[in-house]
Design an enzyme around this catalytic site. Structure first.
Site, PDB file in Angstrom:
ATOM      1  N   LYS A 126       0.837  -1.211   0.000  1.00  8.76           N
ATOM      2  CA  LYS A 126       0.000   0.000   0.000  1.00  8.76           C
ATOM      3  C   LYS A 126       0.871   1.260   0.000  1.00  8.76           C
ATOM      4  CE  LYS A 126      -2.622   2.600   3.450  1.00  8.76           C
ATOM      5  NZ  LYS A 126      -1.482   3.362   3.980  1.00  8.76           N
ATOM      6  N   ASN A 127       1.864   1.308   0.881  1.00  8.11           N
ATOM      7  CA  ASN A 127       2.594   2.573   1.041  1.00  8.11           C
ATOM      8  C   ASN A 127       3.513   2.896  -0.131  1.00  8.11           C
ATOM      9  OD1 ASN A 127       1.194   3.009   3.354  1.00  8.11           O
ATOM     10  ND2 ASN A 127       2.892   2.623   4.762  1.00  8.11           N
ATOM     11  N   ARG A 129      -4.380  10.017   3.667  1.00  4.83           N
ATOM     12  CA  ARG A 129      -3.190  10.801   3.993  1.00  4.83           C
ATOM     13  C   ARG A 129      -2.287  10.967   2.763  1.00  4.83           C
ATOM     14  NH1 ARG A 129      -1.663  14.194   7.652  1.00  4.83           N
ATOM     15  NH2 ARG A 129       0.574  14.349   7.829  1.00  4.83           N
ATOM     16  N   CYS A 178      -5.388   8.247   8.778  1.00  2.15           N
ATOM     17  CA  CYS A 178      -5.633   7.717  10.119  1.00  2.15           C
ATOM     18  C   CYS A 178      -5.353   8.771  11.194  1.00  2.15           C
ATOM     19  CB  CYS A 178      -4.736   6.511  10.365  1.00  2.15           C
ATOM     20  SG  CYS A 178      -5.232   5.080   9.415  1.00  2.15           S
ATOM     21  N   ARG A 194      -0.241  15.245  12.951  1.00  2.44           N
ATOM     22  CA  ARG A 194       0.620  14.767  11.856  1.00  2.44           C
ATOM     23  C   ARG A 194       1.010  15.976  11.012  1.00  2.44           C
ATOM     24  NH1 ARG A 194      -1.999   9.271   9.420  1.00  2.44           N
ATOM     25  NH2 ARG A 194       0.123   8.912   8.673  1.00  2.44           N
ATOM     26  N   PRO A 195       1.940  16.784  11.530  1.00  5.55           N
ATOM     27  CA  PRO A 195       2.315  18.011  10.820  1.00  5.55           C
ATOM     28  C   PRO A 195       2.991  17.703   9.487  1.00  5.55           C
ATOM     29  CG  PRO A 195       3.748  17.676  12.728  1.00  5.55           C
ATOM     30  CD  PRO A 195       2.739  16.582  12.753  1.00  5.55           C
ATOM     31  N   ASP A 201       5.369  20.037   8.303  1.00  4.02           N
ATOM     32  CA  ASP A 201       6.396  21.081   8.238  1.00  4.02           C
ATOM     33  C   ASP A 201       7.637  20.652   7.451  1.00  4.02           C
ATOM     34  OD1 ASP A 201       6.514  19.337  10.565  1.00  4.02           O
ATOM     35  OD2 ASP A 201       8.286  20.459  11.170  1.00  4.02           O
ATOM     36  N   GLN A 202       8.012  19.377   7.524  1.00  5.17           N
ATOM     37  CA  GLN A 202       9.234  18.934   6.826  1.00  5.17           C
ATOM     38  C   GLN A 202       9.011  18.889   5.311  1.00  5.17           C
ATOM     39  OE1 GLN A 202      12.166  18.638   8.612  1.00  5.17           O
ATOM     40  NE2 GLN A 202      10.725  19.470  10.116  1.00  5.17           N
ATOM     41  N   ASP A 244       3.352   0.624  12.388  1.00  4.48           N
ATOM     42  CA  ASP A 244       2.111   0.091  11.810  1.00  4.48           C
ATOM     43  C   ASP A 244       1.770  -1.297  12.352  1.00  4.48           C
ATOM     44  OD1 ASP A 244       1.729   2.365  10.381  1.00  4.48           O
ATOM     45  OD2 ASP A 244       2.247   1.532   8.425  1.00  4.48           O
ATOM     46  N   ARG A 296      -9.498   0.610   3.672  1.00  4.10           N
ATOM     47  CA  ARG A 296      -8.573   1.546   3.012  1.00  4.10           C
ATOM     48  C   ARG A 296      -7.242   0.880   2.707  1.00  4.10           C
ATOM     49  NH1 ARG A 296      -6.950   5.594   6.570  1.00  4.10           N
ATOM     50  NH2 ARG A 296      -5.260   5.469   5.085  1.00  4.10           N
TER      51      ARG A 296
HETATM   52  C1  UD1 Z   1       3.938   6.844   6.683  1.00  2.00           C
HETATM   53  C2  UD1 Z   1       3.050   5.659   6.398  1.00  2.00           C
HETATM   54  C3  UD1 Z   1       2.407   5.137   7.670  1.00  2.00           C
HETATM   55  C4  UD1 Z   1       3.473   4.863   8.732  1.00  2.00           C
HETATM   56  C5  UD1 Z   1       4.401   6.053   8.898  1.00  2.00           C
HETATM   57  C6  UD1 Z   1       5.587   5.756   9.826  1.00  2.00           C
HETATM   58  C7  UD1 Z   1       2.244   6.084   4.167  1.00  2.00           C
HETATM   59  C8  UD1 Z   1       1.130   6.494   3.301  1.00  2.00           C
HETATM   60  N1  UD1 Z   1       2.014   6.108   5.474  1.00  2.00           N
HETATM   61  O1  UD1 Z   1       3.113   7.884   7.213  1.00  2.00           O
HETATM   62  O2  UD1 Z   1       1.739   3.927   7.356  1.00  2.00           O
HETATM   63  O3  UD1 Z   1       2.822   4.620   9.963  1.00  2.00           O
HETATM   64  O4  UD1 Z   1       4.944   6.456   7.627  1.00  2.00           O
HETATM   65  O5  UD1 Z   1       6.260   4.631   9.372  1.00  2.00           O
HETATM   66  O6  UD1 Z   1       3.313   5.720   3.709  1.00  2.00           O
HETATM   67  N2  UD1 Z   1       6.310  14.434  11.071  1.00  2.00           N
HETATM   68  C9  UD1 Z   1       6.525  15.758  11.383  1.00  2.00           C
HETATM   69  N3  UD1 Z   1       6.595  16.659  10.336  1.00  2.00           N
HETATM   70  C10 UD1 Z   1       6.483  16.288   9.036  1.00  2.00           C
HETATM   71  C11 UD1 Z   1       6.267  14.921   8.741  1.00  2.00           C
HETATM   72  C12 UD1 Z   1       6.192  14.016   9.782  1.00  2.00           C
HETATM   73  O7  UD1 Z   1       6.623  16.137  12.541  1.00  2.00           O
HETATM   74  O8  UD1 Z   1       6.551  17.141   8.153  1.00  2.00           O
HETATM   75  C13 UD1 Z   1       6.240  13.447  12.170  1.00  2.00           C
HETATM   76  C14 UD1 Z   1       4.895  12.710  12.238  1.00  2.00           C
HETATM   77  O9  UD1 Z   1       3.931  13.448  12.948  1.00  2.00           O
HETATM   78  C15 UD1 Z   1       5.283  11.423  12.919  1.00  2.00           C
HETATM   79  C16 UD1 Z   1       6.706  11.174  12.392  1.00  2.00           C
HETATM   80  O10 UD1 Z   1       7.172  12.416  11.894  1.00  2.00           O
HETATM   81  O11 UD1 Z   1       5.341  11.607  14.301  1.00  2.00           O
HETATM   82  C17 UD1 Z   1       6.780  10.157  11.264  1.00  2.00           C
HETATM   83  O12 UD1 Z   1       5.812  10.492  10.260  1.00  2.00           O
HETATM   84  P1  UD1 Z   1       5.967  10.083   8.741  1.00  2.00           P
HETATM   85  O13 UD1 Z   1       7.112   9.137   8.593  1.00  2.00           O
HETATM   86  O14 UD1 Z   1       5.968  11.322   7.918  1.00  2.00           O
HETATM   87  O15 UD1 Z   1       4.620   9.292   8.501  1.00  2.00           O
HETATM   88  P2  UD1 Z   1       3.660   9.376   7.269  1.00  2.00           P
HETATM   89  O16 UD1 Z   1       4.446   9.626   6.028  1.00  2.00           O
HETATM   90  O17 UD1 Z   1       2.515  10.256   7.594  1.00  2.00           O
END
Ligand code: UD1
Length: 419
Positions: free
Chosen positions: A22-23, A93, A117, A122-123, A125-126, A305, A397
């Site tokens: 999926k991812n 997402r 989810c 889930r910011p 900013d990065q 996950d 999903r």
């Molecule tokens: C992806 C996966 C999800 C998995 C997660 C962590 C997809 C579609 N989803 O989610 O299944 O649980 O990786 O392995 O691939 N964060 C920030 N700022 C940012 C981005 C992230 O603070 O700009 C934080 C998030 O809130 C979280 C952490 O970084 O605490 C990791 O998030 P991230 O790896 O980005 O997860 P997703 O890409 O949303």
């Protein structure tokens, strides 16, 4: 709304074939819009997120042809819109990947803030910091991210947090940027490598995916390709854990065992008997699991996950187990549901202590997110009596034909329409 009725106290037996990841798929479909000619993608999972993404791509003007099981051809040549609608974007997402792909394709993107989810804040900013560093102007107006750039220029971007989404989005945004982009402190998930391979097959020049530094040399344009999505390690892990938790014998096929090393290591600690082949894992559950401790981390650590998916087996371990959730701030919503089934779990901040030694009993419960739902199915299979799971849309999903796959292994799971 639909519900799953899970008959408890069963033992599973047989084999199950893992679907495509999926991812990976949820990024590859938006990325297909960046190609100059048709792209064929094989081994896509038949899940609701893919149906939504297909609709989104068509909405943006691309043509999508279904070739047969798990195979789509995306012809992006007629794509003519850089603005995605809230009704579709809010369903998942991963719609944030249109930010990177549309920025590359049109130098413009308007995307509502994404759904997905509820795992706490889930910011993004990065992602935004990276787009800005590449030269995009980014503004958030009326719940939408607006981005625009005259030209994207390669640069060095250091992620403050290891983020899967930001790593992939910034790869998408930099493949045709002028010059070299260096992404540092990036995520190393196998899906990132799969997406980099897909982009390279379209003509991109990406090296280092799977390590914590990715170097991208901008190319002028991308062409079409044919890509086979890697197996879904989280779905495979779900069936492996289901077999372990129900003391069953199950062969999980079409897996890349290397991607599951953190999970198989923990299963061995639990006392579960495993045989690992080149592309399969055979599980022989154990009746008396040992208590263990788990800390979730970005890959190659134990995947967040599968945190809710491994928790049910801990409820029957001989002694207390511990989970520390290091990736998401609020990923314990399934705990209250497991408590309804008789589990004794204490959550303190990012740590959960699972008492162990309990027998679960069936109850009405709610899947609060995708993987929480998978954990509840496993808890339902372990429990005495019937478990009725609502919130099934979360599960659909991300899992292909979940009850069908479990029922082929001997489970008794029925889908009903909630009254
Ligand atoms: C992806 C996966 C999800 C998995 C997660 C962590 C997809 C579609 N989803 O989610 O299944 O649980 O990786 O392995 O691939 N964060 C920030 N700022 C940012 C981005 C992230 O603070 O700009 C934080 C998030 O809130 C979280 C952490 O970084 O605490 C990791 O998030 P991230 O790896 O980005 O997860 P997703 O890409 O949303």
């Amino acid at each position: 709304m639909e519900q799953l009725v899970v008959n408890g106290g069963v033992s599973l037996e047989g084999e199950v074939v893992t679907s495509g990841a999926k991812n990976s798929s949820v990024a590859i479909l938006p990325a297909a819009l960046m190609a100059g000619s048709p792209v064929t993608i094989e081994n896509l999972p038949l899940i609701d997120d893919i149906i939504t993404l297909k609709e989104l791509i068509q909405f943006l003007g691309a043509e999508v042809q279904t070739n047969g099981y798990g195979s789509l051809t995306v012809d992006p040549q007629k794509a003519n819109s850089f603005e995605a609608p809230y009704e579709l974007v809010s369903k998942l997402r991963a719609s944030y990947y249109f930010l990177g792909s549309l920025l590359t394709r049109f130098k413009k993107a308007i995307i509502p803030l994404p759904g997905g989810c509820p795992l706490g804040p889930r910011p993004m900013d990065q992602h935004i910091k990276g787009f800005q560093a590449l030269g995009a102007r980014v503004e958030i107006r009326h719940g939408c991210i607006h981005m625009e750039a005259e030209q994207l220029n390669g640069t060095e971007i250091y992620l403050d947090i290891v983020s899967v989404g930001a790593t992939i989005n910034l790869m998408l945004a930099s493949v045709t940027a002028q010059g070299k982009t260096i992404l540092e402190n990036v995520a190393k998930e196998p899906e990132i490598v799969d997406i980099a391979n897909f982009l390279n097959a379209m003509g991109a020049d990406i090296v280092g995916a799977g390590t914590d530094v990715i170097k991208i040399t901008g190319v002028k344009k991308l062409g079409g390709t044919n890509h086979m999505v890697i197996p879904d390690r989280i779905e495979a892990g779900t069936f492996i854990l289901a077999a372990a938790s129900t003391n069953s014998s199950v062969l999980v096929k079409e897996v890349i065992p290397k991607h599951l090393e953190a999970v198989t290591a923990k299963l061995k600690e639990l006392g579960v008997d495993l045989d690992v082949g080149e592309d399969w894992i055979h599980v022989n559950g154990c009746s008396c699991p040992k208590p263990i401790s788990i800390k979730t981390f970005p890959y190659p650590g134990f995947p967040t996950d599968l945190q809710s998916v491994i928790m049910p087996i801990m409820t029957k371990a001989k002694g207390p187990s511990m989970i520390t959730e290091n990736v998401f701030e609020a990923r314990y919503k399934h705990v209250d549901e497991l408590k309804r089934m008789g589990a004794n779990i204490l959550v303190e901040g990012r740590t959960a202590i699972i008492e162990g030694g309990e027998s679960l009993s069936g109850a009405p419960v709610r899947a609060t997110d995708l993987r929480a739902g998978a954990g509840l199915i496993i808890a339902g299979l372990m429990a005495k009596g019937e478990t009725i799971i609502s919130g099934v849309d979360h599960i659909d999903r991300g899992y292909e034909n979940i009850e069908e796959k479990f029922n082929k292994l001997g489970a008794g799971i029925k889908r009903i329409t909630e009254e």
